[in-house]
Design an enzyme around this catalytic site. Structure first.
Site, PDB file in Angstrom:
ATOM      1  N   LYS A  72      18.271  47.341  43.908  1.00  0.00           N
ATOM      2  CA  LYS A  72      17.839  46.268  44.803  1.00  0.00           C
ATOM      3  C   LYS A  72      16.428  46.500  45.337  1.00  0.00           C
ATOM      4  CE  LYS A  72      21.999  44.019  45.222  1.00  0.00           C
ATOM      5  NZ  LYS A  72      23.095  44.933  45.161  1.00  0.00           N
TER       6      LYS A  72
HETATM    7  C1  LIG Z   1      24.120  44.632  44.270  1.00  0.00           C
HETATM    8  C2  LIG Z   1      24.692  45.716  43.414  1.00  0.00           C
HETATM    9  C3  LIG Z   1      25.360  45.420  42.225  1.00  0.00           C
HETATM   10  C4  LIG Z   1      25.618  44.000  41.777  1.00  0.00           C
HETATM   11  O1  LIG Z   1      24.449  43.301  41.439  1.00  0.00           O
HETATM   12  P1  LIG Z   1      24.512  41.710  41.324  1.00  0.00           P
HETATM   13  O2  LIG Z   1      23.116  41.283  41.075  1.00  0.00           O
HETATM   14  O3  LIG Z   1      25.022  41.223  42.655  1.00  0.00           O
HETATM   15  O4  LIG Z   1      25.445  41.377  40.233  1.00  0.00           O
HETATM   16  C5  LIG Z   1      25.804  46.469  41.444  1.00  0.00           C
HETATM   17  N1  LIG Z   1      25.631  47.759  41.820  1.00  0.00           N
HETATM   18  C6  LIG Z   1      25.004  48.073  42.965  1.00  0.00           C
HETATM   19  C7  LIG Z   1      24.878  49.498  43.339  1.00  0.00           C
HETATM   20  C8  LIG Z   1      24.502  47.074  43.802  1.00  0.00           C
HETATM   21  O5  LIG Z   1      23.890  47.401  44.934  1.00  0.00           O
END
Ligand SMILES: *Cc1c(COP(=O)(O)O)cnc(C)c1O
Length: 428
Positions: A104
């Site tokens: 993220k």
């Molecule tokens: C947000 C997140 C996901 C999922 O990603 P999406 O874009 O919502 O599908 C998977 N793994 C981790 C560690 C995350 O923080």
């Protein structure tokens, strides 16, 4: 290049409008009007940032100069993407070397840089409202901390994020406000959507979203699919299958964009935990949102994945066409734990629960091409669970150890939109 609403292809916005609005006025999500075939311009020795620039440039060039885009790329992607080979056919693409140790950070850093530039040019202020299942909030807080003209309000489900994740949300202060909601992630996400539909709030606050409903989150996430598929193709001459641990399906949607831009990708596997709305949808052809259930991979506990709307739009609601590009598998917590143990004993590799969901999904598909599993978080982010499963102790990286002992501040709130509204309007 412009951006149109998934619900009405004639509802168009420029990049700055799409980023500031977060969501289209009809409630749809913004989609790029074109996917230029950028792969033709990629050269053998291009660095990560060169590839990132080439892939992002067409989407931003109507508003930013080439130099500004180069600067945004340089300021946003200043951490490593590491590709680790577990076997000939199985590689892990580590996306967690940023400031909050989850993928993220790509979105959090990029959106903060780009939004602050847009607001400065327009001489406007904005409030970023974001719901988090654990990792988005920290990445957004880190990216936006102390940026001028921007307030950030983070909603997270009380007791459903890890202790370290909570510290990542609540220890900034200044322009970052964390709200602990007595409810689930879906409740938080629903209230964010209600806030966007509330004209009083959007007018008074200049509200925008840093969730993956915002196209500004997806553009930076394209970079590592482009880089990883290019690297793999260079060294092996084959197009890999990409496995993506998925919750809101924003990450994998960015991957689908990249494939459309001509990059060497065989196909995709979306790996979900017990929250199996998308696997059921692809199997039955009928979409049914469900309340999310709590799992070991909490950042993927999503019962109504927002970006499915973009995937449907990309394939004109044709489930058969989606299935040609994308397999979706649901992996239980038991299988996740077994995979964490197995991956550690076979390869001495410590996978966090989200990555382990992906590794397990990779083992379930029969394929003779190599598989790249996107590793979405550093295992230390889920220290307690990882230590319990593996029976080892893992050290905290500096990004996390720095948080221990810091003052934590949060507002506790009922799961109630009117209360949220009064909190948001308090100082206005
Ligand atoms: C947000 C997140 C996901 C999922 O990603 P999406 O874009 O919502 O599908 C998977 N793994 C981790 C560690 C995350 O923080």
């Amino acid at each position: 290049m412009y951006f149109y609403s998934t619900r009405n292809h004639n509802l168009k916005a420029s990049i700055d409008e799409a980023l500031l609005a977060g969501i289209a006025t009809d409630g749809g999500l913004f989609m790029p009007s074109e996917f230029p075939s950028v792969y033709d311009t990629i050269e053998k020795n291009d660095s990560f940032n060169t590839i990132a620039f080439k892939i992002i440039f067409p989407f931003l060039q109507s508003y930013f100069t080439e130099d500004e885009i180069k600067q945004i790329v340089q300021d946003s992607f200043n951490f490593e993407v590491t590709i680790v080979s577990l076997t000939d056919k199985l590689k892990i693409v580590e996306l967690f070397h940023g400031p909050t140790l989850a993928f993220k950070d790509f979105g959090g850093q990029f959106m903060a840089n780009i939004l602050s530039k847009i607001l400065k040019r327009k001489n406007q202020r904005a409030t970023v409202l974001v719901a988090t299942s654990g990792d988005t909030g920290g990445a957004v807080a880190n990216g936006f901390f102390d940026k001028e003209n921007i307030e950030v309000v983070i909603l997270y489900p009380k007791g459903k994020v890890s202790k370290l994740q909570e510290l990542q949300l609540t220890t900034f202060g200044k322009n970052i406000t964390a709200i602990s909601v007595d409810g689930t992630f879906d409740d938080c996400q629903r209230m964010v959507k209600m806030a966007f539909a509330d004209t009083e709030l959007t007018m008074q606050l200049g509200l925008t979203s840093a969730n993956s409903i915002n196209i500004g989150r997806l553009l930076p996430q394209m970079t590592y699919y482009a880089y990883a598929s290019h690297q793999h193709f260079l060294s092996t001459g084959e197009k890999p299958t990409l496995v993506v641990p998925s919750g809101n399906f924003g990450n994998i949607t960015a991957g689908l964009f990249v494939k459309k831009m001509g990059f060497p990708i065989h196909r995709f596997v979306a790996a979900t935990n017990a929250n199996d709305v998308v696997p059921s949808y692809l199997e039955s052809g009928t979409y049914t949102a469900r309340p999310s259930v709590q799992t070991l991979s909490n950042a993927m506990d999503v019962g109504a994945p927002s970006n499915l709307e973009r995937i449907n739009c990309l394939f004109s609601d044709d489930v058969v066409a989606i299935k040609k590009e994308l397999t979706a598998l649901s992996i239980s917590d038991i299988a996740t734990k077994a995979t964490m143990l197995d991956t550690y004993s076979k390869y001495s590799y410590i996978a966090d629960p989200h990555t382990a969901v992906g590794i397990h999904a990779a083992s379930e598909i029969s394929t003779n091409v190599a598989t790249l599993v996107m590793s979405t978080a550093h295992p230390a982010k889920f220290k307690e669970d990882v230590e319990n499963v593996l029976g080892i102790e893992i050290p905290l990286p500096k990004q996390l150890s720095d948080l221990i002992g810091k003052q934590s501040n949060k507002i506790e709130m009922e799961n109630d939109f009117d209360t949220l509204k009064s909190v948001l309007l308090k100082d206005k």
